[in-house]
Write a protein that holds these residues in place. Structure first.
Motif, PDB file in Angstrom:
ATOM      1  N   ALA A   1      48.527  34.876  29.355  1.00  0.00           N
ATOM      2  CA  ALA A   1      48.856  34.646  27.945  1.00  0.00           C
ATOM      3  C   ALA A   1      49.319  33.209  27.692  1.00  0.00           C
ATOM      4  O   ALA A   1      49.200  32.707  26.572  1.00  0.00           O
ATOM      5  CB  ALA A   1      49.944  35.626  27.499  1.00  0.00           C
ATOM      6  N   THR A   2      49.819  32.548  28.732  1.00  0.00           N
ATOM      7  CA  THR A   2      50.275  31.158  28.571  1.00  0.00           C
ATOM      8  C   THR A   2      49.115  30.194  28.345  1.00  0.00           C
ATOM      9  O   THR A   2      49.339  29.049  27.948  1.00  0.00           O
ATOM     10  CB  THR A   2      51.077  30.710  29.805  1.00  0.00           C
TER      11      THR A   2
ATOM     12  N   ALA B   1      46.667  30.901  26.163  1.00  0.00           N
ATOM     13  CA  ALA B   1      46.173  31.154  24.812  1.00  0.00           C
ATOM     14  C   ALA B   1      46.630  30.068  23.851  1.00  0.00           C
ATOM     15  O   ALA B   1      47.803  29.691  23.818  1.00  0.00           O
ATOM     16  CB  ALA B   1      46.662  32.518  24.327  1.00  0.00           C
ATOM     17  N   GLY B   2      45.674  29.552  23.069  1.00  0.00           N
ATOM     18  CA  GLY B   2      45.999  28.516  22.103  1.00  0.00           C
ATOM     19  C   GLY B   2      46.338  27.183  22.729  1.00  0.00           C
ATOM     20  O   GLY B   2      46.960  26.341  22.077  1.00  0.00           O
ATOM     21  N   ARG B   3      45.932  26.983  23.961  1.00  0.00           N
ATOM     22  CA  ARG B   3      46.296  25.752  24.669  1.00  0.00           C
ATOM     23  C   ARG B   3      45.119  25.225  25.492  1.00  0.00           C
ATOM     24  O   ARG B   3      44.129  25.913  25.707  1.00  0.00           O
ATOM     25  CB  ARG B   3      47.487  26.000  25.591  1.00  0.00           C
ATOM     26  N   ASP B   4      45.289  24.014  25.960  1.00  0.00           N
ATOM     27  CA  ASP B   4      44.354  23.441  26.916  1.00  0.00           C
ATOM     28  C   ASP B   4      44.768  23.932  28.305  1.00  0.00           C
ATOM     29  O   ASP B   4      45.811  23.534  28.829  1.00  0.00           O
ATOM     30  CB  ASP B   4      44.397  21.920  26.846  1.00  0.00           C
ATOM     31  N   ALA B   5      43.956  24.805  28.886  1.00  0.00           N
ATOM     32  CA  ALA B   5      44.298  25.414  30.175  1.00  0.00           C
ATOM     33  C   ALA B   5      43.723  24.649  31.355  1.00  0.00           C
ATOM     34  O   ALA B   5      43.829  25.109  32.495  1.00  0.00           O
ATOM     35  CB  ALA B   5      43.801  26.864  30.214  1.00  0.00           C
ATOM     36  N   SER B   6      43.144  23.490  31.123  1.00  0.00           N
ATOM     37  CA  SER B   6      42.458  22.751  32.192  1.00  0.00           C
ATOM     38  C   SER B   6      43.377  22.447  33.371  1.00  0.00           C
ATOM     39  O   SER B   6      43.042  22.719  34.529  1.00  0.00           O
ATOM     40  CB  SER B   6      41.887  21.444  31.642  1.00  0.00           C
ATOM     41  N   ARG B   7      44.547  21.890  33.076  1.00  0.00           N
ATOM     42  CA  ARG B   7      45.472  21.532  34.146  1.00  0.00           C
ATOM     43  C   ARG B   7      45.949  22.785  34.887  1.00  0.00           C
ATOM     44  O   ARG B   7      46.091  22.773  36.107  1.00  0.00           O
ATOM     45  CB  ARG B   7      46.653  20.748  33.577  1.00  0.00           C
ATOM     46  N   ASN B   8      46.199  23.853  34.153  1.00  0.00           N
ATOM     47  CA  ASN B   8      46.622  25.100  34.787  1.00  0.00           C
ATOM     48  C   ASN B   8      45.565  25.614  35.758  1.00  0.00           C
ATOM     49  O   ASN B   8      45.871  26.024  36.881  1.00  0.00           O
ATOM     50  CB  ASN B   8      46.885  26.171  33.727  1.00  0.00           C
ATOM     51  N   LEU B   9      44.309  25.584  35.322  1.00  0.00           N
ATOM     52  CA  LEU B   9      43.231  26.103  36.159  1.00  0.00           C
ATOM     53  C   LEU B   9      42.974  25.214  37.367  1.00  0.00           C
ATOM     54  O   LEU B   9      42.611  25.699  38.433  1.00  0.00           O
ATOM     55  CB  LEU B   9      41.953  26.236  35.315  1.00  0.00           C
ATOM     56  N   GLY B  10      43.170  23.905  37.187  1.00  0.00           N
ATOM     57  CA  GLY B  10      42.956  22.985  38.298  1.00  0.00           C
ATOM     58  C   GLY B  10      44.056  23.032  39.332  1.00  0.00           C
ATOM     59  O   GLY B  10      43.821  22.787  40.515  1.00  0.00           O
ATOM     60  N   THR B  11      45.265  23.370  38.892  1.00  0.00           N
ATOM     61  CA  THR B  11      46.418  23.371  39.799  1.00  0.00           C
ATOM     62  C   THR B  11      46.929  24.770  40.101  1.00  0.00           C
ATOM     63  O   THR B  11      47.977  24.919  40.736  1.00  0.00           O
ATOM     64  CB  THR B  11      47.562  22.537  39.194  1.00  0.00           C
TER      65      THR B  11
ATOM     66  N   LYS C   1      41.071  39.575  25.570  1.00  0.00           N
ATOM     67  CA  LYS C   1      42.460  39.524  25.106  1.00  0.00           C
ATOM     68  C   LYS C   1      43.414  40.205  26.073  1.00  0.00           C
ATOM     69  O   LYS C   1      44.581  39.840  26.167  1.00  0.00           O
ATOM     70  CB  LYS C   1      42.571  40.171  23.722  1.00  0.00           C
ATOM     71  N   ARG C   2      42.937  41.192  26.822  1.00  0.00           N
ATOM     72  CA  ARG C   2      43.854  41.871  27.753  1.00  0.00           C
ATOM     73  C   ARG C   2      44.284  40.929  28.874  1.00  0.00           C
ATOM     74  O   ARG C   2      45.272  41.181  29.561  1.00  0.00           O
ATOM     75  CB  ARG C   2      43.210  43.126  28.338  1.00  0.00           C
ATOM     76  N   PHE C   3      43.549  39.844  29.065  1.00  0.00           N
ATOM     77  CA  PHE C   3      43.942  38.825  30.041  1.00  0.00           C
ATOM     78  C   PHE C   3      44.680  37.668  29.385  1.00  0.00           C
ATOM     79  O   PHE C   3      45.693  37.189  29.898  1.00  0.00           O
ATOM     80  CB  PHE C   3      42.717  38.288  30.777  1.00  0.00           C
ATOM     81  N   TYR C   4      44.147  37.200  28.241  1.00  0.00           N
ATOM     82  CA  TYR C   4      44.657  35.976  27.631  1.00  0.00           C
ATOM     83  C   TYR C   4      45.507  36.213  26.390  1.00  0.00           C
ATOM     84  O   TYR C   4      46.155  35.289  25.911  1.00  0.00           O
ATOM     85  CB  TYR C   4      43.481  35.052  27.267  1.00  0.00           C
ATOM     86  N   GLY C   5      45.497  37.417  25.858  1.00  0.00           N
ATOM     87  CA  GLY C   5      46.265  37.719  24.667  1.00  0.00           C
ATOM     88  C   GLY C   5      47.729  37.974  24.974  1.00  0.00           C
ATOM     89  O   GLY C   5      48.163  37.928  26.137  1.00  0.00           O
ATOM     90  N   PRO C   6      48.518  38.256  23.936  1.00  0.00           N
ATOM     91  CA  PRO C   6      49.951  38.519  24.126  1.00  0.00           C
ATOM     92  C   PRO C   6      50.186  39.632  25.146  1.00  0.00           C
ATOM     93  O   PRO C   6      49.574  40.690  25.075  1.00  0.00           O
ATOM     94  CB  PRO C   6      50.409  38.951  22.723  1.00  0.00           C
ATOM     95  N   GLY C   7      51.049  39.356  26.111  1.00  0.00           N
ATOM     96  CA  GLY C   7      51.344  40.331  27.153  1.00  0.00           C
ATOM     97  C   GLY C   7      50.395  40.310  28.320  1.00  0.00           C
ATOM     98  O   GLY C   7      50.633  40.997  29.326  1.00  0.00           O
ATOM     99  N   GLY C   8      49.312  39.535  28.237  1.00  0.00           N
ATOM    100  CA  GLY C   8      48.355  39.457  29.328  1.00  0.00           C
ATOM    101  C   GLY C   8      48.841  38.543  30.440  1.00  0.00           C
ATOM    102  O   GLY C   8      49.741  37.721  30.242  1.00  0.00           O
ATOM    103  N   PRO C   9      48.235  38.652  31.629  1.00  0.00           N
ATOM    104  CA  PRO C   9      48.684  37.829  32.758  1.00  0.00           C
ATOM    105  C   PRO C   9      48.466  36.334  32.551  1.00  0.00           C
ATOM    106  O   PRO C   9      49.138  35.526  33.179  1.00  0.00           O
ATOM    107  CB  PRO C   9      47.848  38.363  33.926  1.00  0.00           C
TER     108      PRO C   9
ATOM    109  N   SER D   1      48.280  27.089  38.154  1.00  0.00           N
ATOM    110  CA  SER D   1      49.599  27.294  37.559  1.00  0.00           C
ATOM    111  C   SER D   1      49.454  28.121  36.282  1.00  0.00           C
ATOM    112  O   SER D   1      48.487  27.966  35.534  1.00  0.00           O
ATOM    113  CB  SER D   1      50.259  25.949  37.228  1.00  0.00           C
ATOM    114  N   VAL D   2      50.419  29.013  36.032  1.00  0.00           N
ATOM    115  CA  VAL D   2      50.421  29.793  34.793  1.00  0.00           C
ATOM    116  C   VAL D   2      51.553  29.362  33.873  1.00  0.00           C
ATOM    117  O   VAL D   2      51.866  30.043  32.895  1.00  0.00           O
ATOM    118  CB  VAL D   2      50.519  31.306  35.089  1.00  0.00           C
ATOM    119  N   VAL D   3      52.175  28.224  34.172  1.00  0.00           N
ATOM    120  CA  VAL D   3      53.220  27.686  33.306  1.00  0.00           C
ATOM    121  C   VAL D   3      52.560  27.100  32.054  1.00  0.00           C
ATOM    122  O   VAL D   3      51.592  26.345  32.146  1.00  0.00           O
ATOM    123  CB  VAL D   3      54.042  26.598  34.030  1.00  0.00           C
TER     124      VAL D   3
END
Length: 204
Positions: A120-121, A123-133, A110-118, A135-137
């Motif tokens: 956090a965007t 959390a509760g989402r499909d992060a596949s595109r972010n990880l592939g590109t 949670k300290r990475f993916y929870g509220p306030g973490g680097p 991006s933290v948007v």
């Protein structure tokens, strides 16, 4: 003989010069209030760095904050919209992240993916595109993302990240495609790896 004497005199002169330089430096430091204050600050910062490294990450936080109760394991599939409810802001604080069609419980990170973490965007989402590109948007799409427009290199990155999530975090279920029915895990006797293989991986 004179040459040896000259060499000895030179060495002694160099030693005297070094000693004089050091003595002058010490006098400059300890007899100047400004330099003494700077030295104190430097010593304090060095102490903090050494102490933090010895204690290890999160040790002070664990001493100050009571340990959070461990949440019961969750086993179900999610639509993209349903996943949004698990971003760590809800009462139980559970954090779920989807990667390459599979959902993982990353609450212990949670300290990475929870509220306030680097991240956090994610959390509760499909992060596949972010990880592939890289991006933290936040990915706020309401529809399933099939990643069909990602390059081979980007998909390799997604799969590498998925392996890391699989090793570190608990597998929860699949991220459902549009119209796909959820799996009933109540009587599921299949191995977890089989469920992950069925999680909608995309091969290029």
């Amino acid at each position: 003989m004179e040459t040896q004497q000259q060499q000895q005199n030179t060495i002694e002169a160099d030693a005297t010069a070094d000693t004089s330089f050091l003595a002058a430096a010490f006098r400059e430091i300890f007899y100047s209030p400004m330099n003494l204050a700077l030295l104190s600050i430097i010593c304090f910062l060095v102490y903090k760095i050494v102490r933090d490294r010895c204690e290890g990450p999160g040790s002070r936080d664990s001493a100050q904050k009571p340990a959070e109760p461990e949440l019961p394991k969750l086993r179900r599939d999610f639509t993209v919209k349903e996943l949004r409810d698990y971003d760590g802001n809800q009462p139980d604080g559970r954090v779920l992240v989807a990667v390459n069609g599979n959902v993982y419980d990353v609450t212990k990170g949670k300290r990475f993916y929870g509220p306030g973490g680097p991240y956090a965007t994610f959390a509760g989402r499909d992060a596949s595109r972010n990880l592939g590109t890289f991006s933290v948007v936040a990915n706020d799409k309401d529809e399933y993302d099939d990643l069909s427009d990602l390059s081979t290199m980007e998909m390799d990155s997604v799969r590498d990240w998925e392996m890391q999530f699989k090793e570190k975090y608990d597998f929860v279920g699949k991220l459902l495609r549009n119209g796909e029915q959820p799996t009933n895990y109540d009587n599921d006797s299949n191995d977890e790896d089989e469920n992950i293989d069925a999680g909608g991986k995309k091969d290029n």
